[in-house]
Scaffold this motif. Structure first.
Motif, mmCIF file in Angstrom:
data_model
loop_
_atom_site.group_PDB
_atom_site.id
_atom_site.type_symbol
_atom_site.label_atom_id
_atom_site.label_comp_id
_atom_site.label_asym_id
_atom_site.label_seq_id
_atom_site.Cartn_x
_atom_site.Cartn_y
_atom_site.Cartn_z
ATOM 1 N N LEU A 22 0.860 -1.176 0.000
ATOM 2 C CA LEU A 22 0.000 0.000 0.000
ATOM 3 C C LEU A 22 0.895 1.224 0.000
ATOM 4 O O LEU A 22 1.927 1.246 0.680
ATOM 5 N N LEU A 23 0.514 2.242 -0.750
ATOM 6 C CA LEU A 23 1.269 3.486 -0.791
ATOM 7 C C LEU A 23 0.361 4.652 -0.439
ATOM 8 O O LEU A 23 -0.730 4.788 -0.999
ATOM 9 N N ASP A 24 0.833 5.473 0.468
ATOM 10 C CA ASP A 24 0.153 6.706 0.856
ATOM 11 C C ASP A 24 0.969 7.861 0.289
ATOM 12 O O ASP A 24 2.099 8.096 0.723
ATOM 13 N N PHE A 25 0.422 8.552 -0.711
ATOM 14 C CA PHE A 25 1.064 9.736 -1.264
ATOM 15 C C PHE A 25 0.596 10.934 -0.444
ATOM 16 O O PHE A 25 -0.602 11.184 -0.354
ATOM 17 N N TRP A 26 1.527 11.669 0.139
ATOM 18 C CA TRP A 26 1.206 12.715 1.104
ATOM 19 C C TRP A 26 2.201 13.873 0.980
ATOM 20 O O TRP A 26 3.203 13.783 0.260
ATOM 21 N N PRO A 32 -5.369 17.059 5.580
ATOM 22 C CA PRO A 32 -5.957 15.715 5.553
ATOM 23 C C PRO A 32 -4.904 14.602 5.608
ATOM 24 O O PRO A 32 -5.146 13.541 6.177
ATOM 25 N N CYS A 33 -3.722 14.863 5.036
ATOM 26 C CA CYS A 33 -2.638 13.874 5.087
ATOM 27 C C CYS A 33 -2.199 13.648 6.532
ATOM 28 O O CYS A 33 -1.969 12.509 6.947
ATOM 29 N N LYS A 34 -2.083 14.733 7.272
ATOM 30 C CA LYS A 34 -1.661 14.632 8.675
ATOM 31 C C LYS A 34 -2.718 13.919 9.513
ATOM 32 O O LYS A 34 -2.390 13.179 10.434
ATOM 33 N N GLN A 35 -3.995 14.125 9.184
ATOM 34 C CA GLN A 35 -5.066 13.437 9.903
ATOM 35 C C GLN A 35 -5.083 11.950 9.582
ATOM 36 O O GLN A 35 -5.398 11.125 10.435
ATOM 37 N N PHE A 36 -4.747 11.594 8.344
ATOM 38 C CA PHE A 36 -4.767 10.208 7.907
ATOM 39 C C PHE A 36 -3.554 9.424 8.412
ATOM 40 O O PHE A 36 -3.639 8.213 8.616
ATOM 41 N N GLU A 41 -0.725 4.421 10.021
ATOM 42 C CA GLU A 41 0.294 3.814 10.887
ATOM 43 C C GLU A 41 -0.326 2.705 11.742
ATOM 44 O O GLU A 41 0.216 1.604 11.831
ATOM 45 N N GLN A 42 -1.462 2.994 12.350
ATOM 46 C CA GLN A 42 -2.121 2.015 13.221
ATOM 47 C C GLN A 42 -2.546 0.773 12.425
ATOM 48 O O GLN A 42 -2.364 -0.356 12.877
#
Length: 127
Positions: A22-26, A32-36, A41-42
């Protein structure tokens, strides 16, 4: 497993070495990136068999452009090096777990057959 930072030079090797990525582009400036980020991580800690990568779109602008990123956060899922999910926007923990479970449940023989069929159609269309 904790999340790992992915760079353009590492991506192909990470995809080749792992069944599910899985890739999270941020970006650091993206609210919203900081909230996600804590949700991502969890969730990564609940799935030891999945690589959870993070791509900083500011540091990896060429990779973000190659991936067609136009909105962040964008989440992508790869299984057996095939992109099986790509969606902009943050999701909640339950939705992210459902996505991981859905990627794990894919019939990859069927996915590979569809990819091959699509490649064949594109090849014959350009003839």
């Amino acid at each position: 497993m904790a999340t790992i930072d992915i760079t353009e030079s590492e991506l192909s090797q990470v995809l080749a070495d792992n069944e599910i990525v899985l890739l999270d582009f941020w970006a650091d400036w993206c609210g919203p990136c900081k909230q996600f980020a804590p949700v991502y991580e969890q969730t990564s800690e609940q799935h030891d068999d999945v690589v959870f990568g993070k791509v900083d779109t500011e540091a990896e602008q060429q990779l973000a452009a190659a991936a067609g990123i136009t909105s962040i956060p964008t989440l992508m899922a790869f299984r057996e090096q095939v992109l099986v999910y790509s969606q902009p926007g943050a999701v909640g923990g339950a939705q992210l777990n459902q996505l991981v479970d859905a990627v794990k449940a894919l019939d990859m023989e069927e996915v590979h057959a569809k990819v091959a069929e699509q490649a064949q159609q594109e090849g014959s269309a350009s003839d």
